[in-house]
Motif scaffolding. Structure first.
Motif, PDB file in Angstrom:
ATOM      1  N   THR A 187      31.286 -11.231  23.997  1.00  0.00           N
ATOM      2  CA  THR A 187      30.245 -12.255  23.963  1.00  0.00           C
ATOM      3  C   THR A 187      30.800 -13.562  24.522  1.00  0.00           C
ATOM      4  O   THR A 187      31.923 -13.954  24.191  1.00  0.00           O
ATOM      5  N   PRO A 188      30.028 -14.241  25.384  1.00  0.00           N
ATOM      6  CA  PRO A 188      30.514 -15.449  26.049  1.00  0.00           C
ATOM      7  C   PRO A 188      30.887 -16.586  25.096  1.00  0.00           C
ATOM      8  O   PRO A 188      31.754 -17.384  25.411  1.00  0.00           O
ATOM      9  N   ASP A 189      30.266 -16.633  23.933  1.00  0.00           N
ATOM     10  CA  ASP A 189      30.572 -17.717  23.003  1.00  0.00           C
ATOM     11  C   ASP A 189      31.848 -17.469  22.204  1.00  0.00           C
ATOM     12  O   ASP A 189      32.288 -18.334  21.454  1.00  0.00           O
ATOM     13  N   ARG A 190      32.448 -16.280  22.347  1.00  0.00           N
ATOM     14  CA  ARG A 190      33.689 -15.956  21.638  1.00  0.00           C
ATOM     15  C   ARG A 190      34.709 -15.348  22.593  1.00  0.00           C
ATOM     16  O   ARG A 190      35.085 -14.181  22.455  1.00  0.00           O
ATOM     17  N   PRO A 191      35.164 -16.120  23.584  1.00  0.00           N
ATOM     18  CA  PRO A 191      36.154 -15.563  24.521  1.00  0.00           C
ATOM     19  C   PRO A 191      37.471 -15.263  23.807  1.00  0.00           C
ATOM     20  O   PRO A 191      37.745 -15.800  22.736  1.00  0.00           O
ATOM     21  N   ALA A 204      34.999  -8.936  30.077  1.00  0.00           N
ATOM     22  CA  ALA A 204      33.693  -9.355  30.599  1.00  0.00           C
ATOM     23  C   ALA A 204      32.559  -8.968  29.655  1.00  0.00           C
ATOM     24  O   ALA A 204      31.522  -9.634  29.634  1.00  0.00           O
TER      25      ALA A 204
END
Length: 124
Positions: free
Chosen positions: A35-39, A32
């Motif tokens: 970073t959201p752009d690099r799951p 969680a």
């Protein structure tokens, strides 16, 4: 200061996520905090966490079936070690050369003022 190995990008991303968590953190907590752009796939994250443990960057504790992760290296210590390595390797250990490169790197006036404030504060 003891030399510290540089982490590959994926491992550094996971450590940065772990540093953002309240320790000890579960795999889900770390996922969680990425970073959201690099799951990262769960299996990949587990592999990276295992590698970081083997390298001495974190400790893994078992709680039932789940693992909890605690950083053994602080973000500040890692940054200090990598900065020293950069200074030695790239600038030949010359702080003036490093400072000149920083000033020529396109820093804003505000960033230069912040740097000056940090230097003055630490000189006291």
């Amino acid at each position: 200061m003891k030399s510290m190995r540089r982490l590959p990008d994926a491992e550094l991303e996971v450590m940065q996520a772990l540093w953002r968590c309240t320790p000890p953190a579960s795999r889900m907590d770390v996922a969680a905090a990425l970073t959201p752009d690099r799951p990262m796939a769960a299996t990949t994250l587990l592999t990276v966490l295992t590698r970081l443990g083997e390298k001495g960057f974190l400790r893994t504790d078992k709680e039932g079936r789940r693992s909890l992760y605690t950083p053994l290296v602080s973000q500040a210590d890692y940054l200090a070690a990598q900065s020293r390595t950069f200074l030695q390797k790239v600038c030949g250990g010359s702080l003036p050369a490093f400072a000149a490169a920083l000033c020529d790197s396109g820093l804003t006036r505000e960033e230069l003022d912040q740097l000056r404030d940090l230097l003055e504060r630490d000189a006291l």
